[in-house]
Scaffold this motif. Structure first.
Motif, PDB file in Angstrom:
ATOM      1  N   ASP A  58       0.814  -1.212   0.000  1.00 35.63           N
ATOM      2  CA  ASP A  58       0.000   0.000   0.000  1.00 35.63           C
ATOM      3  C   ASP A  58       0.854   1.271   0.000  1.00 35.63           C
ATOM      4  OD1 ASP A  58       1.050  -0.297   2.500  1.00 35.63           O
ATOM      5  OD2 ASP A  58      -0.841  -0.125   3.586  1.00 35.63           O
ATOM      6  N   ALA A  59       2.151   1.129  -0.276  1.00 36.66           N
ATOM      7  CA  ALA A  59       3.031   2.302  -0.309  1.00 36.66           C
ATOM      8  C   ALA A  59       2.773   3.135  -1.553  1.00 36.66           C
ATOM      9  CB  ALA A  59       4.491   1.873  -0.266  1.00 36.66           C
ATOM     10  N   ALA A  60       2.945   4.436  -1.410  1.00 34.62           N
ATOM     11  CA  ALA A  60       2.822   5.359  -2.540  1.00 34.62           C
ATOM     12  C   ALA A  60       4.214   5.860  -2.904  1.00 34.62           C
ATOM     13  CB  ALA A  60       1.906   6.529  -2.174  1.00 34.62           C
ATOM     14  N   VAL A  61       4.770   5.356  -4.005  1.00 34.60           N
ATOM     15  CA  VAL A  61       6.067   5.836  -4.486  1.00 34.60           C
ATOM     16  C   VAL A  61       5.842   7.213  -5.116  1.00 34.60           C
ATOM     17  CG1 VAL A  61       7.992   5.416  -6.045  1.00 34.60           C
ATOM     18  CG2 VAL A  61       6.884   3.493  -4.891  1.00 34.60           C
ATOM     19  N   CYS A  62       6.518   8.224  -4.588  1.00 34.28           N
ATOM     20  CA  CYS A  62       6.171   9.589  -4.975  1.00 34.28           C
ATOM     21  C   CYS A  62       7.377  10.433  -5.394  1.00 34.28           C
ATOM     22  CB  CYS A  62       5.433  10.284  -3.836  1.00 34.28           C
ATOM     23  SG  CYS A  62       6.289  10.229  -2.248  1.00 34.28           S
ATOM     24  N   HIS A  63       8.572   9.857  -5.432  1.00 33.47           N
ATOM     25  CA  HIS A  63       9.730  10.643  -5.890  1.00 33.47           C
ATOM     26  C   HIS A  63      10.828   9.693  -6.344  1.00 33.47           C
ATOM     27  CE1 HIS A  63      12.612  13.948  -6.185  1.00 33.47           C
ATOM     28  NE2 HIS A  63      13.480  13.173  -5.559  1.00 33.47           N
ATOM     29  N   PHE A  64      11.478  10.092  -7.439  1.00 37.95           N
ATOM     30  CA  PHE A  64      12.560   9.301  -8.008  1.00 37.95           C
ATOM     31  C   PHE A  64      13.489  10.263  -8.727  1.00 37.95           C
ATOM     32  CE2 PHE A  64      13.811   6.572 -11.815  1.00 37.95           C
ATOM     33  CZ  PHE A  64      14.861   5.961 -11.157  1.00 37.95           C
ATOM     34  N   SER A  65      14.777  10.284  -8.334  1.00 33.08           N
ATOM     35  CA  SER A  65      15.724  11.200  -8.960  1.00 33.08           C
ATOM     36  C   SER A  65      17.098  10.555  -8.989  1.00 33.08           C
ATOM     37  CB  SER A  65      15.776  12.540  -8.211  1.00 33.08           C
ATOM     38  OG  SER A  65      16.193  12.354  -6.870  1.00 33.08           O
ATOM     39  N   ALA A  66      18.003  11.146  -9.758  1.00 37.56           N
ATOM     40  CA  ALA A  66      19.359  10.616  -9.912  1.00 37.56           C
ATOM     41  C   ALA A  66      20.355  11.757  -9.870  1.00 37.56           C
ATOM     42  CB  ALA A  66      19.493   9.850 -11.221  1.00 37.56           C
ATOM     43  N   GLN A  67      21.503  11.510  -9.240  1.00 35.46           N
ATOM     44  CA  GLN A  67      22.606  12.459  -9.189  1.00 35.46           C
ATOM     45  C   GLN A  67      23.815  11.815  -9.847  1.00 35.46           C
ATOM     46  OE1 GLN A  67      22.360  15.584  -7.563  1.00 35.46           O
ATOM     47  NE2 GLN A  67      24.377  16.141  -8.374  1.00 35.46           N
ATOM     48  N   ILE A  68      24.293  12.403 -10.961  1.00 37.45           N
ATOM     49  CA  ILE A  68      25.467  11.902 -11.671  1.00 37.45           C
ATOM     50  C   ILE A  68      26.481  13.034 -11.719  1.00 37.45           C
ATOM     51  CG2 ILE A  68      26.324  10.814 -13.767  1.00 37.45           C
ATOM     52  CD1 ILE A  68      23.396  10.192 -14.444  1.00 37.45           C
ATOM     53  N   GLY A  69      27.512  12.924 -10.883  1.00 35.40           N
ATOM     54  CA  GLY A  69      28.473  14.025 -10.799  1.00 35.40           C
ATOM     55  C   GLY A  69      27.775  15.272 -10.299  1.00 35.40           C
ATOM     56  N   GLU A  70      27.839  16.346 -11.099  1.00 34.17           N
ATOM     57  CA  GLU A  70      27.178  17.595 -10.738  1.00 34.17           C
ATOM     58  C   GLU A  70      25.776  17.695 -11.315  1.00 34.17           C
ATOM     59  OE1 GLU A  70      28.511  19.760  -8.646  1.00 34.17           O
ATOM     60  OE2 GLU A  70      30.229  18.403  -8.457  1.00 34.17           O
ATOM     61  N   THR A  71      25.360  16.693 -12.063  1.00 38.32           N
ATOM     62  CA  THR A  71      24.061  16.731 -12.733  1.00 38.32           C
ATOM     63  C   THR A  71      22.997  16.056 -11.882  1.00 38.32           C
ATOM     64  OG1 THR A  71      25.172  16.617 -14.879  1.00 38.32           O
ATOM     65  CG2 THR A  71      22.806  16.145 -14.841  1.00 38.32           C
ATOM     66  N   HIS A  72      21.909  16.770 -11.646  1.00 40.83           N
ATOM     67  CA  HIS A  72      20.783  16.237 -10.879  1.00 40.83           C
ATOM     68  C   HIS A  72      19.572  16.120 -11.801  1.00 40.83           C
ATOM     69  CE1 HIS A  72      18.374  15.270  -7.377  1.00 40.83           C
ATOM     70  NE2 HIS A  72      17.500  16.217  -7.707  1.00 40.83           N
ATOM     71  N   ILE A  73      18.990  14.923 -11.866  1.00 40.01           N
ATOM     72  CA  ILE A  73      17.847  14.679 -12.750  1.00 40.01           C
ATOM     73  C   ILE A  73      16.677  14.204 -11.903  1.00 40.01           C
ATOM     74  CG2 ILE A  73      17.093  13.544 -14.866  1.00 40.01           C
ATOM     75  CD1 ILE A  73      20.028  12.576 -15.151  1.00 40.01           C
ATOM     76  N   VAL A  74      15.536  14.882 -12.008  1.00 45.57           N
ATOM     77  CA  VAL A  74      14.320  14.471 -11.308  1.00 45.57           C
ATOM     78  C   VAL A  74      13.407  13.785 -12.307  1.00 45.57           C
ATOM     79  CG1 VAL A  74      12.307  15.223 -10.003  1.00 45.57           C
ATOM     80  CG2 VAL A  74      14.510  16.359  -9.656  1.00 45.57           C
ATOM     81  N   ALA A  75      12.984  12.589 -11.970  1.00 43.07           N
ATOM     82  CA  ALA A  75      12.148  11.818 -12.888  1.00 43.07           C
ATOM     83  C   ALA A  75      10.739  12.385 -12.943  1.00 43.07           C
ATOM     84  CB  ALA A  75      12.109  10.359 -12.450  1.00 43.07           C
ATOM     85  N   GLU A  76      10.083  12.152 -14.056  1.00 44.59           N
ATOM     86  CA  GLU A  76       8.679  12.510 -14.204  1.00 44.59           C
ATOM     87  C   GLU A  76       7.870  11.239 -14.417  1.00 44.59           C
ATOM     88  OE1 GLU A  76       7.558  14.417 -17.922  1.00 44.59           O
ATOM     89  OE2 GLU A  76       9.587  14.086 -18.674  1.00 44.59           O
ATOM     90  N   VAL A  77       6.595  11.316 -14.060  1.00 40.39           N
ATOM     91  CA  VAL A  77       5.700  10.184 -14.240  1.00 40.39           C
ATOM     92  C   VAL A  77       5.031  10.313 -15.603  1.00 40.39           C
ATOM     93  CG1 VAL A  77       3.713   8.938 -13.324  1.00 40.39           C
ATOM     94  CG2 VAL A  77       5.279  10.103 -11.754  1.00 40.39           C
ATOM     95  N   MET A  78       5.044   9.217 -16.369  1.00 42.21           N
ATOM     96  CA  MET A  78       4.359   9.223 -17.656  1.00 42.21           C
ATOM     97  C   MET A  78       3.786   7.847 -17.936  1.00 42.21           C
ATOM     98  SD  MET A  78       7.465   9.211 -20.501  1.00 42.21           S
ATOM     99  CE  MET A  78       8.087  10.807 -19.964  1.00 42.21           C
ATOM    100  N   ASP A  79       2.958   7.770 -18.960  1.00 43.65           N
ATOM    101  CA  ASP A  79       2.393   6.499 -19.385  1.00 43.65           C
ATOM    102  C   ASP A  79       3.511   5.478 -19.578  1.00 43.65           C
ATOM    103  OD1 ASP A  79      -0.002   4.990 -20.820  1.00 43.65           O
ATOM    104  OD2 ASP A  79       1.777   4.778 -22.081  1.00 43.65           O
ATOM    105  N   ARG A  80       3.268   4.236 -19.115  1.00 45.43           N
ATOM    106  CA  ARG A  80       4.338   3.240 -19.105  1.00 45.43           C
ATOM    107  C   ARG A  80       4.871   2.945 -20.497  1.00 45.43           C
ATOM    108  NH1 ARG A  80       4.231  -2.476 -15.870  1.00 45.43           N
ATOM    109  NH2 ARG A  80       4.328  -1.013 -14.148  1.00 45.43           N
TER     110      ARG A  80
END
Length: 734
Positions: A58-80
């Motif tokens: 019943d958990a709600a996954v609500c954030h997913f991001s990645a840090q590569i070196g100095e680059t920070h990427i925040v994921a977006e939710v979209m159709d699978r």
């Protein structure tokens, strides 16, 4: 054979996962977990890593991001499907890409794909989810950070390759884990306990409503990280209103206030004083090969032994005059009686003998056929059917099982027990939810008895029907209930309701929720008055570390509604329901089976040159019951459905009281002879279970007759460590 695994490459190199940092924030009954996974590619070729792990169902996954070196990427939710196309395109272009999606079959299993990580480069993946905490039999709130993902069994004839699993001792796991928790509540935090060593609890204020705790240094990956949180006077009906997000559009779920109501229904005394002692109690015991594994690594008790102990407590606690039967299942199934038999000393003795002979010797976990056999049996008039299921949860077709339980929910209640670490939370909780019963998780003996007795007390309570909700709100304020309709209520057990509030009202306005239901022929109602003013956030000094925790109630509400829409789509197959799920998932940032989180770093991407090597080595590792699969690309990778390949490879390897009852006829009180037993269990790398000496309390219960009495004989004397003469002297005159 151990159920604790770690990945090694074919060259015996360690996996690219180097460390894990888990931060937990608990606000009253809601928990938000942030996990940071640090990867490093030490190979000389681009690497793709797939990390398969479970979460609470019943958990709600609500954030997913990645840090590569100095680059920070925040994921977006979209159709699978769109996310998969974006993933394939990014991968073929040499871009760094990350995707997170949940299993079609079991929403408590996720896969995280780290795509095209160049040689020598590191990446940090941040994953956040929010979940409610279940109330235990001793009134503690349980949070579990599991360490093992059990392989899920696939029935004979199912598609999917066979997979070899490599196990290693916990001492050789090549990465570290740090874990800390911050707890806040309107009620004082009385204590926090754990199955793992913790540093001392630190209070942050004088009234002890805020506290922090950390995992002690030197923790070994040999068991789940389980926290039990205890509040003072916490288990009362309550309602918390959370303000909508300023950036969201009013009228939407995320833009409007949301309310979370905690119900603790009260039955009239005329009902509670006459709880029935009738019923048909059917016990379904998992006897598959994996039940021979230890309950946790380092445990001396196997899962089958734990399940049999649990079953024994229930058998000895049934009321006289009821009916009962016992089924064992694996590839096939067996039953003790041709049909449910009357509960008396003769039948109990026969059943106990059969249970003592049972072993984990029936192969795979094919639970559907025995379920259907039970449901084919006619119900016994005036004896409502109560189904108790004991399993380690290694079932691959979770949704089919839940659909079967739901289809017959009108004719029974289902009480499920997850035995040992790694039991599927979605399966165990789902069977209880769809069957109108209650779920328990049993890893060790330390809390088995209260959990067993709690489930039996619930089963003996009368069925609750005609449940309805009515809201009394100020003029101009309307409400939309987001939760699925309540199908079960138990005296003293918490039920959650989520709702969306639309409109405006004064800050001092109040609302009222009335719950009406019928039990044992008595119409009942409970009322809860609450303030409509949004609750003040219980801030910590470092609250910016968890920005999503501010919308935790909204995220759980969105997850509740998404699950409801997914169920409607599964039952009716309407395409418009899929659109609703996708829209809500994108709006709320909460995952669903029709969407995925995707993050792409489009800078400095170069196409991958030449034929690429595909390497698959799926095993299981101790983080969030997780598993890693190291993969090198092949030239047809873009055409492959990665998650289906992974899920198809997760296969299970199969091998060839009356205690607590007030009974005036009792000769002895079991509790008065309970002994403290402390054993030093050595943490062994092979994790092979060896059956320990039987718990004194369980030994005593096993000697009890169906009527609740004990015979004064040498077996009883031996169990109590006394002589017959000593027992005769202490026997009550009555």
């Amino acid at each position: 054979m151990s159920n604790l695994f770690c990945l090694l490459t074919p060259e015996k190199d360690s996996v690219p996962l180097k460390s894990i940092d888990a931060q937990l924030e608990v606000k009253d009954h809601v928990a938000t977990l942030v996990s940071t996974l640090n990867f490093e590619n030490k190979e000389d070729k681009p690497l793709e890593t797939v990390f398969v792990f479970p979460l609470p169902g019943d958990a709600a996954v609500c954030h997913f991001s990645a840090q590569i070196g100095e680059t920070h990427i925040v994921a977006e939710v979209m159709d699978r499907q769109q996310a998969r196309q974006v993933y394939d395109d990014a991968l073929s272009s040499g871009q760094k890409v990350f995707v997170l999606e949940e299993s079609d079959e079991s929403p408590d299993i996720f896969s995280l794909t780290v795509g095209s990580l160049p040689p020598g480069e590191s990446a940090s993946i941040r994953l956040e989810y929010v979940t409610e905490l279940a109330v235990q039999a001793d009134d503690g709130l349980r949070f579990c950070l599991p360490v093992v993902l059990n392989p899920r069994y696939q029935p004979r004839g199912s598609e999917g390759p066979s997979v070899q699993v490599t196990s290693v001792p916990a001492s050789l796991v090549p990465y570290s884990l740090s874990f800390s928790a911050r707890v806040s509540s309107p009620h004082p935090v009385s204590k926090i306990e754990s199955s793992c060593p913790l540093e001392p609890l630190q209070y942050l204020n004088a009234d002890q409503t805020q506290a922090t705790v950390k995992l002690a240094t030197g923790h070994k990956f040999d068991r789940d990280v389980e926290l039990l949180i205890y509040y003072k006077d916490a288990h009362r009906p309550s309602a918390v209103v959370e303000a909508g997000q300023v950036s969201a559009k009013p009228g939407t779920l995320m833009g409007d206030p949301a309310v979370m109501v905690s119900l603790y229904p009260e039955f009239p005394e005329s009902v509670t004083s006459n709880f029935t002692s009738c019923g048909e109690f059917v016990f379904l015991l998992d006897r598959s090969g994996s039940m021979d594994f230890p309950t946790y690594c380092g445990s001396r008790q196997s899962r089958i032994a734990s399940a049999k102990d649990t079953l024994m407590l229930l058998l000895k606690s049934l009321p006289m005059g009821c009916y009962f039967n016992i089924y064992g299942f694996g590839d096939s199934y067996e039953q003790v009686f041709p049909k449910s038999a009357k509960y008396n000393q003769k039948n109990l003795k026969r059943a106990v003998k059969k249970v003592e002979e049972m072993g984990a010797d029936l192969g795979g976990s094919e639970i559907l056929e025995p379920l259907r056999q039970i449901y084919r049996q006619p119900c016994i008039p005036k004896h409502p059917r109560q189904l108790f299921i004991f399993t380690d949860g290694e079932v691959n077709y979770t949704k089919a099982v839940l659909d079967e339980v739901k289809e017959h929910s009108e004719f029974h209640r289902c009480f499920s027990f997850g035995i040992g670490e790694g039991a599927s939370s979605e399966l165990i909780n789902g069977m209880a939810r769809e069957g109108g019963g209650h779920a328990q998780f049993i890893v060790g003996k330390e809390r088995m008895q209260p959990k067993v007795m709690q489930s039996l007390r619930f089963a003996l309570q009368p069925l609750v029907t005609d449940i309805s909700l009515s809201w009394d709100l100020p003029e101009g304020v309307s409400v939309t209930t987001l939760s699925l309709p309540l199908t079960a209520l138990f005296q003293g057990q918490r039920s959650l309701i989520f709702a969306q509030l639309t409109g405006e009202c004064s800050e001092a306005a109040d609302g009222c929720l009335t719950v009406r239901f019928t039990t044992a022929g008595h119409p009942c109602q409970n009322q809860l008055h609450f303030s409509l003013q949004p609750a003040c956030d219980l801030d910590f000094d470092q609250k910016e570390d968890m920005p999503f925790a501010r919308s935790s109630i909204h995220r759980l509400a969105a997850r509740t509604l998404i699950r409801s829409l997914e169920q409607e789509q599964r039952e009716h197959g309407k395409p418009e329901e899929i659109e609703k799920v996708v829209d809500l998932s994108v709006q709320s940032g909460v995952s669903s089976i029709f969407t995925a989180f995707i993050a792409v770093n489009k800078s400095n991407g170069e196409p991958v040159q030449g034929p690429l090597i595909y390497r698959e080595n799926p095993t299981y590792m101790p983080l969030l019951r997780g598993g890693l699969i190291d993969l090198m690309f092949d030239d047809s990778w873009g055409e492959k459905n990665i998650f289906r390949r992974i899920c198809s490879s997760i296969r299970k390897r199969t091998s060839a009281s009356k205690f607590g009852k007030a009974c005036k006829n009792n000769l002895f009180s079991a509790s008065s002879f309970k002994k403290n037993q402390s054993e030093s269990i050595e943490n062994r790398g092979d994790c092979e279970p060896t059956e320990p000496a039987r718990d004194p309390l369980l030994e005593l219960v096993s000697l009890q007759d169906a009527s609740g009495c004990w015979l004064l004989d040498p077996c009883l004397a031996a169990a109590l460590g006394k002589s017959i003469e000593e027992l005769v002297k202490t026997r009550p005159s009555s």
